[in-house]
Structure formats: C-alpha cells, structure tokens
Design a protein around this motif. Structure first.
Motif, PDB file in Angstrom:
ATOM      1  N   VAL A   1      -0.096  -3.201 -11.824  1.00 14.55           N
ATOM      2  CA  VAL A   1       0.613  -2.705 -10.639  1.00 14.55           C
ATOM      3  C   VAL A   1       1.874  -1.954 -11.057  1.00 14.55           C
ATOM      4  N   ASP A   2       2.627  -2.522 -11.994  1.00  8.58           N
ATOM      5  CA  ASP A   2       3.858  -1.870 -12.460  1.00  8.58           C
ATOM      6  C   ASP A   2       3.558  -0.520 -13.110  1.00  8.58           C
ATOM      7  N   GLN A   3       2.450  -0.436 -13.848  1.00  4.30           N
ATOM      8  CA  GLN A   3       2.081   0.825 -14.491  1.00  4.30           C
ATOM      9  C   GLN A   3       1.756   1.897 -13.449  1.00  4.30           C
ATOM     10  N   LEU A   4       1.056   1.504 -12.381  1.00  2.52           N
ATOM     11  CA  LEU A   4       0.735   2.463 -11.322  1.00  2.52           C
ATOM     12  C   LEU A   4       1.973   2.811 -10.495  1.00  2.52           C
ATOM     13  N   LYS A   5       2.936   1.902 -10.443  1.00  2.00           N
ATOM     14  CA  LYS A   5       4.221   2.227  -9.814  1.00  2.00           C
ATOM     15  C   LYS A   5       4.938   3.307 -10.611  1.00  2.00           C
ATOM     16  N   GLU A   6       4.946   3.138 -11.935  1.00  3.50           N
ATOM     17  CA  GLU A   6       5.614   4.107 -12.799  1.00  3.50           C
ATOM     18  C   GLU A   6       4.982   5.490 -12.671  1.00  3.50           C
ATOM     19  N   GLN A   7       3.665   5.527 -12.436  1.00  2.00           N
ATOM     20  CA  GLN A   7       2.961   6.799 -12.290  1.00  2.00           C
ATOM     21  C   GLN A   7       3.061   7.356 -10.874  1.00  2.00           C
ATOM     22  N   GLY A   8       3.630   6.568  -9.961  1.00  3.95           N
ATOM     23  CA  GLY A   8       3.863   7.057  -8.608  1.00  3.95           C
ATOM     24  C   GLY A   8       2.744   6.823  -7.622  1.00  3.95           C
ATOM     25  N   TYR A   9       1.683   6.112  -8.011  1.00  3.96           N
ATOM     26  CA  TYR A   9       0.580   5.861  -7.077  1.00  3.96           C
ATOM     27  C   TYR A   9       0.918   4.738  -6.098  1.00  3.96           C
ATOM     28  N   ILE A  10       1.607   3.720  -6.575  1.00  2.00           N
ATOM     29  CA  ILE A  10       1.999   2.589  -5.741  1.00  2.00           C
ATOM     30  C   ILE A  10       3.511   2.636  -5.559  1.00  2.00           C
ATOM     31  N   LEU A  11       3.957   2.518  -4.311  1.00  2.00           N
ATOM     32  CA  LEU A  11       5.393   2.503  -4.031  1.00  2.00           C
ATOM     33  C   LEU A  11       5.946   1.084  -4.046  1.00  2.00           C
ATOM     34  N   SER A  12       5.154   0.137  -3.530  1.00  2.00           N
ATOM     35  CA  SER A  12       5.594  -1.256  -3.529  1.00  2.00           C
ATOM     36  C   SER A  12       4.382  -2.166  -3.464  1.00  2.00           C
ATOM     37  N   ALA A  13       4.566  -3.402  -3.911  1.00  2.00           N
ATOM     38  CA  ALA A  13       3.503  -4.406  -3.843  1.00  2.00           C
ATOM     39  C   ALA A  13       4.153  -5.778  -3.817  1.00  2.00           C
ATOM     40  N   GLN A  14       3.669  -6.628  -2.939  1.00  2.00           N
ATOM     41  CA  GLN A  14       4.208  -7.981  -2.852  1.00  2.00           C
ATOM     42  C   GLN A  14       3.101  -8.949  -2.464  1.00  2.00           C
ATOM     43  N   GLU A  15       3.258 -10.192  -2.916  1.00  2.00           N
ATOM     44  CA  GLU A  15       2.261 -11.221  -2.631  1.00  2.00           C
ATOM     45  C   GLU A  15       2.681 -12.024  -1.410  1.00  2.00           C
ATOM     46  N   VAL A  16       1.730 -12.253  -0.523  1.00  4.01           N
ATOM     47  CA  VAL A  16       1.977 -13.025   0.699  1.00  4.01           C
ATOM     48  C   VAL A  16       0.982 -14.177   0.735  1.00  4.01           C
ATOM     49  N   VAL A  17       1.481 -15.403   0.905  1.00  4.55           N
ATOM     50  CA  VAL A  17       0.615 -16.584   0.974  1.00  4.55           C
ATOM     51  C   VAL A  17       0.495 -17.014   2.428  1.00  4.55           C
ATOM     52  N   GLU A  18      -0.729 -17.077   2.934  1.00  6.24           N
ATOM     53  CA  GLU A  18      -0.962 -17.447   4.326  1.00  6.24           C
ATOM     54  C   GLU A  18      -1.110 -18.961   4.464  1.00  6.24           C
ATOM     55  N   LYS A  19      -1.328 -19.419   5.678  1.00  2.00           N
ATOM     56  CA  LYS A  19      -1.332 -20.847   5.981  1.00  2.00           C
ATOM     57  C   LYS A  19      -2.335 -21.629   5.140  1.00  2.00           C
ATOM     58  N   LYS A  20      -3.513 -21.090   4.948  1.00  2.00           N
ATOM     59  CA  LYS A  20      -4.550 -21.801   4.207  1.00  2.00           C
ATOM     60  C   LYS A  20      -4.457 -21.536   2.705  1.00  2.00           C
ATOM     61  N   LYS A  21      -3.251 -21.178   2.264  1.00  2.00           N
ATOM     62  CA  LYS A  21      -2.983 -20.908   0.849  1.00  2.00           C
ATOM     63  C   LYS A  21      -3.833 -19.765   0.306  1.00  2.00           C
ATOM     64  N   MET A  22      -4.218 -18.857   1.215  1.00  2.00           N
ATOM     65  CA  MET A  22      -4.949 -17.665   0.803  1.00  2.00           C
ATOM     66  C   MET A  22      -3.938 -16.570   0.481  1.00  2.00           C
ATOM     67  N   SER A  23      -3.924 -16.138  -0.755  1.00  2.00           N
ATOM     68  CA  SER A  23      -2.961 -15.122  -1.178  1.00  2.00           C
ATOM     69  C   SER A  23      -3.495 -13.722  -0.907  1.00  2.00           C
ATOM     70  N   LYS A  24      -2.620 -12.879  -0.385  1.00  2.00           N
ATOM     71  CA  LYS A  24      -2.946 -11.474  -0.182  1.00  2.00           C
ATOM     72  C   LYS A  24      -1.846 -10.620  -0.801  1.00  2.00           C
TER      73      LYS A  24
ATOM     74  N   GLN B   1       0.202  -7.076  -0.439  1.00  2.00           N
ATOM     75  CA  GLN B   1       0.535  -5.969   0.449  1.00  2.00           C
ATOM     76  C   GLN B   1       1.007  -4.789  -0.394  1.00  2.00           C
ATOM     77  N   PHE B   2       0.259  -3.695  -0.313  1.00  2.00           N
ATOM     78  CA  PHE B   2       0.591  -2.485  -1.059  1.00  2.00           C
ATOM     79  C   PHE B   2       1.141  -1.419  -0.117  1.00  2.00           C
ATOM     80  N   THR B   3       2.077  -0.638  -0.614  1.00  2.62           N
ATOM     81  CA  THR B   3       2.426   0.634   0.001  1.00  2.62           C
ATOM     82  C   THR B   3       2.097   1.707  -1.024  1.00  2.62           C
ATOM     83  N   VAL B   4       1.187   2.611  -0.663  1.00  2.00           N
ATOM     84  CA  VAL B   4       0.760   3.638  -1.614  1.00  2.00           C
ATOM     85  C   VAL B   4       1.472   4.948  -1.309  1.00  2.00           C
ATOM     86  N   ASN B   5       1.546   5.787  -2.307  1.00  2.00           N
ATOM     87  CA  ASN B   5       2.197   7.088  -2.175  1.00  2.00           C
ATOM     88  C   ASN B   5       1.212   8.086  -1.571  1.00  2.00           C
ATOM     89  N   PRO B   6       1.432   8.546  -0.332  1.00  2.00           N
ATOM     90  CA  PRO B   6       0.475   9.460   0.305  1.00  2.00           C
ATOM     91  C   PRO B   6       0.380  10.813  -0.392  1.00  2.00           C
TER      92      PRO B   6
END
Length: 260
Positions: A224-247, A249-254
């Motif tokens: 993810v960090d490598q694709l950030k450096e190349q400008g494809y990904i603007l941000s990425a964060q992990e979100v844990v939901e109630k049933k401990k299911m991790s997702k 969240q990406f923001t990509v560079n349009p």
C-alpha cells in the motif's frame, strides 16, 4: 475497453490469477493498441517488449536466453488461456445457446530474423518452440476507443518494469493495482469517497495465505505504501466492524486510476 459487464468481470478475475508479469504484458499490449490505432491488432518486437518490462540488454544488443524463454512461455500461456462464456439465444423454435470463446491474446503470426542455413521449418511453425523476433497479435477483448460502456483508465505512466530479483508470482503491487481497478468498476466510488474492501478478500487476491498474519500484514501495508508513493493510492486505513471483520478503506487517485 471491454463493454460487456459479464465478460468484463470474467476478464478482470482472470487478470487476478495470471502472474503479474503476464498482467504487465497484457496491459502493455493494450497501451500499444491505443498507440498503433489499428483496432485490436498489435505488432511488436519481442526485444522491445523485454526492454519495456525493464530487462537489460546484453553487450550484443539482445537478451539472455532465460529471459527470452520466459517471455515465450508467457505469450504462449496468454494465447492458450481461454474464457468460455455462454448465454441464452432466442430462436424461432425455442431457446438456444450462444457460446463465446475468447483468448486473452491471439497470436496471429510471427516473424523470425536472420534464419540459419539449417533452418527447420517444422520448428519455426511451432510457436511454443522459441521466442520469435516480431509478433502480430489480436486482443480478443478489445472493442475500440468508443468508450460506450464500462472501462478503467490507467495512467500512461503505469510502470510495468519487473523489479530486479523479484519473483513474478510475488509482485504484490501489480496484483493489488489490478484488483483495485476491478473493484472501482463494480463499486463506482465518487471522487473523495472510500473504496471499502474486505481485508480477507484483499489477502486472498494477493495470495497472502497461511497463518503468519504478521508477515502478511507487513507485506500488505508495504505494498500500500509503495502504491501511495507512486500516486495510485491517496489514503488507506483499516476499519474493524462489530463482528471483528476487518475492512480496508481506500481513497484512490482519480488522475491515476479511473473507472467508468
């Protein structure tokens, strides 16, 4: 551009399972098709393709036999890999079926430079025998630049070079980039919106399997960090939901990656 959504999904799923060097070859051929403006038909020299993939020429201007053999195997694999797609077809006397068979690429012909005196025509006719010098191929999923359906735009600066010492199987950057591209088309996030994907699905598509979660997490976030450096990904964060299911969240560079 592939406008049929069902075939499009099959093709994107296939790209996920090709090795990343083969994916890079396919993406490069679509770029050549846009440059050559001859519809789905592309002509290229094998040495030019190897150079585009980042490999270095030898002193005589060629490439090592091992690299040429690898490229030959990749082209043969892409030629032989077929998607078979069936759909119902209304006929006068009932319902029939229409079956489409498409290869990732179709080798239409090839040329060999400077044949020797003991030139073996039988071997030359066997496209699996060795890498030819010039190839004429057809991109069987190409439908022209009309852009009347769904498609993904990659930046013209997309880096397809193979990293020195890397294993094509473990090119996580290409795998993640292709998977994000497929999800952009399906999920259609608007500018500024998150592209939310199950972490389990991400790991599965990156072949990050097994019980070593620490290693898998390190590889994933490094990618993810490598694709950030190349400008494809603007941000990425992990979100844990109630049933401990991790997702994730990406923001990509349009400007780098855009789905339609």
């Amino acid at each position: 551009k592939i406008s049929d959504r069902r075939i499009q999904r099959l093709f994107m799923a296939l790209l996920t399972f090709l090795n990343p060097r083969q994916v890079s070859i396919v993406l490069h051929m679509y770029k050549l098709a846009a440059e050559q403006e001859n519809g789905p038909f592309v002509t290229f020299r094998s040495n030019d393709l190897l150079e585009s993939l980042g490999y270095k020429r030898t002193k005589d201007g060629g490439f090592p036999a091992k690299l040429r053999s690898q490229l030959n195997q990749d082209l043969v694999a892409l030629h032989r890999t077929e998607l078979i797609f069936a759909q119902s077809l209304q006929k006068e006397d009932g319902v029939g079926a229409k079956v489409l068979i498409k290869s990732v690429i179709r080798i239409q012909g090839y040329e060999i430079d400077n044949v020797s005196r003991n030139f073996d025509l039988a071997k030359a006719a066997d496209y699996t025998y060795e890498l030819a010098d010039v190839y004429h191929v057809s991109l069987e999923f190409f439908e022209g630049p009309g852009r009347t359906g769904d498609y993904v735009l990659f930046a013209n600066s997309l880096d397809i070079t193979q990293k020195l010492g890397s294993n094509a199987k473990n090119d996580y950057q290409t795998k993640l980039l292709v998977y994000l591209a497929s999800r952009i088309k399906w999920d259609r996030p608007q500018d500024g919106q998150y592209l939310t994907i199950s972490k389990r699905y991400l790991f599965k598509n990156l072949d990050l399997l097994g019980s070593n979660t620490s290693r898998n997490n390190q590889i994933f976030w490094r990618t993810v960090d490598q694709l950030k450096e190349q400008g494809y990904i603007l941000s990425a964060q992990e979100v844990v939901e109630k049933k401990k299911m991790s997702k994730i969240q990406f923001t990509v560079n349009p400007e780098k990656l855009k789905g339609h």
